[in-house]
Design a protein around this motif. Sequence first.
Motif, PDB file in Angstrom:
ATOM      1  N   SER A 162     -55.802  66.375  23.442  1.00  0.00           N
ATOM      2  CA  SER A 162     -54.727  67.250  23.013  1.00  0.00           C
ATOM      3  C   SER A 162     -53.661  66.442  22.292  1.00  0.00           C
ATOM      4  CB  SER A 162     -54.105  67.942  24.224  1.00  0.00           C
ATOM      5  OG  SER A 162     -55.038  68.799  24.813  1.00  0.00           O
ATOM      6  N   TYR A 198     -45.949  72.498  18.648  1.00  0.00           N
ATOM      7  CA  TYR A 198     -46.987  73.221  19.363  1.00  0.00           C
ATOM      8  C   TYR A 198     -47.986  72.206  19.893  1.00  0.00           C
ATOM      9  CZ  TYR A 198     -45.263  77.441  17.030  1.00  0.00           C
ATOM     10  OH  TYR A 198     -44.479  78.473  16.583  1.00  0.00           O
ATOM     11  N   VAL A 249     -51.532  71.285  20.268  1.00  0.00           N
ATOM     12  CA  VAL A 249     -52.746  71.686  19.560  1.00  0.00           C
ATOM     13  C   VAL A 249     -53.942  70.884  20.036  1.00  0.00           C
ATOM     14  CG1 VAL A 249     -53.865  71.876  17.308  1.00  0.00           C
ATOM     15  CG2 VAL A 249     -51.406  72.273  17.508  1.00  0.00           C
ATOM     16  N   GLU A 304     -58.546  70.851  20.026  1.00  0.00           N
ATOM     17  CA  GLU A 304     -59.683  71.357  19.267  1.00  0.00           C
ATOM     18  C   GLU A 304     -60.965  71.175  20.073  1.00  0.00           C
ATOM     19  OE1 GLU A 304     -59.762  69.741  15.268  1.00  0.00           O
ATOM     20  OE2 GLU A 304     -61.941  69.884  15.257  1.00  0.00           O
ATOM     21  N   VAL A 364     -59.730  76.029  17.570  1.00  0.00           N
ATOM     22  CA  VAL A 364     -58.466  75.323  17.740  1.00  0.00           C
ATOM     23  C   VAL A 364     -57.591  76.148  18.682  1.00  0.00           C
ATOM     24  CG1 VAL A 364     -57.554  76.313  15.586  1.00  0.00           C
ATOM     25  CG2 VAL A 364     -56.453  74.337  16.596  1.00  0.00           C
ATOM     26  N   ILE A 411     -53.823  76.581  20.366  1.00  0.00           N
ATOM     27  CA  ILE A 411     -52.420  76.256  20.167  1.00  0.00           C
ATOM     28  C   ILE A 411     -51.616  76.810  21.341  1.00  0.00           C
ATOM     29  CG2 ILE A 411     -50.446  76.427  18.620  1.00  0.00           C
ATOM     30  CD1 ILE A 411     -53.724  77.441  17.192  1.00  0.00           C
ATOM     31  N   ALA A 445     -58.100  71.841  13.885  1.00  0.00           N
ATOM     32  CA  ALA A 445     -56.683  71.499  13.989  1.00  0.00           C
ATOM     33  C   ALA A 445     -56.100  71.220  12.603  1.00  0.00           C
ATOM     34  CB  ALA A 445     -56.500  70.291  14.901  1.00  0.00           C
ATOM     35  N   PHE A 503     -55.439  74.467  10.949  1.00  0.00           N
ATOM     36  CA  PHE A 503     -54.258  75.097  11.544  1.00  0.00           C
ATOM     37  C   PHE A 503     -53.002  74.535  10.903  1.00  0.00           C
ATOM     38  CE2 PHE A 503     -50.726  74.768  14.551  1.00  0.00           C
ATOM     39  CZ  PHE A 503     -50.447  76.114  14.692  1.00  0.00           C
ATOM     40  N   LYS A 504     -52.975  73.216  10.793  1.00  0.00           N
ATOM     41  CA  LYS A 504     -51.812  72.540  10.214  1.00  0.00           C
ATOM     42  C   LYS A 504     -51.630  72.904   8.736  1.00  0.00           C
ATOM     43  CE  LYS A 504     -50.154  67.826   9.500  1.00  0.00           C
ATOM     44  NZ  LYS A 504     -50.575  66.413   9.576  1.00  0.00           N
TER      45      LYS A 504
END
Length: 313
Positions: free
Chosen positions: A5, A23, A25, A27, A32, A34, A87, A90-91
């Motif tokens: 993590s 957050y 995050v 995976e 993913v 969060i 991840a 997501f970013k």
Amino acid sequence: MKTASSILVIYYTRGKKMEYKSYKVSEENNKVIIENVRDFNAVHVFECGQSFRWIRQEDGSYTGVAKDRVVNIRYADGTLEILNSTAQDFKDIWFDYLDLGRDYGEIKDKLAEKDEILRRAIEFGYGIRLLRQDIWETLISFIISANNRIPRIMKTVGVLSRVYGKEIEFEGQSYYSFPSVDRLANTTIDDLDVCKGGFRCKYIYHTANMVRDGKVDLRKLNDVGTVSAREELMKFPGVGPKVADCVLLFSGTKQDVFPTDVWVKRVMEELYFKREASFKEIQEFVQDYFGELAGIAQQYLFYYARENRIGAT
DNA sequence: CCACAGGACGGCT
DNA sequence: AGCCGTCCTGTG
């Protein structure tokens, strides 16, 4: 395989204000996760009328196509899970798309100070967030929305994507990305008839050509004021004040707009004016009363009113 | 068969 | 500047 993590801290600027969100995050297995996500409810986000491409699954999660990707999203107790993602994505993508950099808790506090009506609306739609959707897709989608119902809008957008978008597989099923500007510009109005858009097909065709030819630069709308941005969008055929405001609001371009269709008009008359009011009158009122938070206030009010059949005849 | 739906447009006054 | 008939398609 689960990766360690990590705490993802994203700094971002919005207007002149500098904020940050952190957050947790992690995976695992093409998913993913969060944590520490607040002010989120999948039903509120995906069924408040801002997007036409998210389908509710039997387990309450939502599967949709955005940014040329298919993902499945679920949320419970502060934890957001995005299936078929990473991840990194997501970013790069979903953090922005889901507007996770905005503090809705703070916004709700400010709006709740206004009046009792808004407090009830916020309590009801507590998990609404304004998606930052692709402005080109939003433009075409809301041209289609004119004098139309949600199921048919979804169908038309779906056909357009299936015929002119790129195929993307997910869990053994085919999904289709929203078509590019060039793909739609290179069709004909007759070709577009298959999407059952009716009289809106000619608007789609001409709008696509105008975007391709650079008559209006959608990317520049971020850099001009709200009044100018609305005027630019209204150069497109099929785009009037209501559609223009929807495009600005649901693409994350402007928040100080208040899309006013017949429903919102009736709701404002019933809850605030206690009498009949013109569109112009309503616009002037909300601009002064809600200010830069007008768009978010509109979403709470509209969702509350629609789900509780306020303003229904 | 008819009304009308989460608007925009064009032709009026 | 406001008002109003019309527009595709689908549903009741």
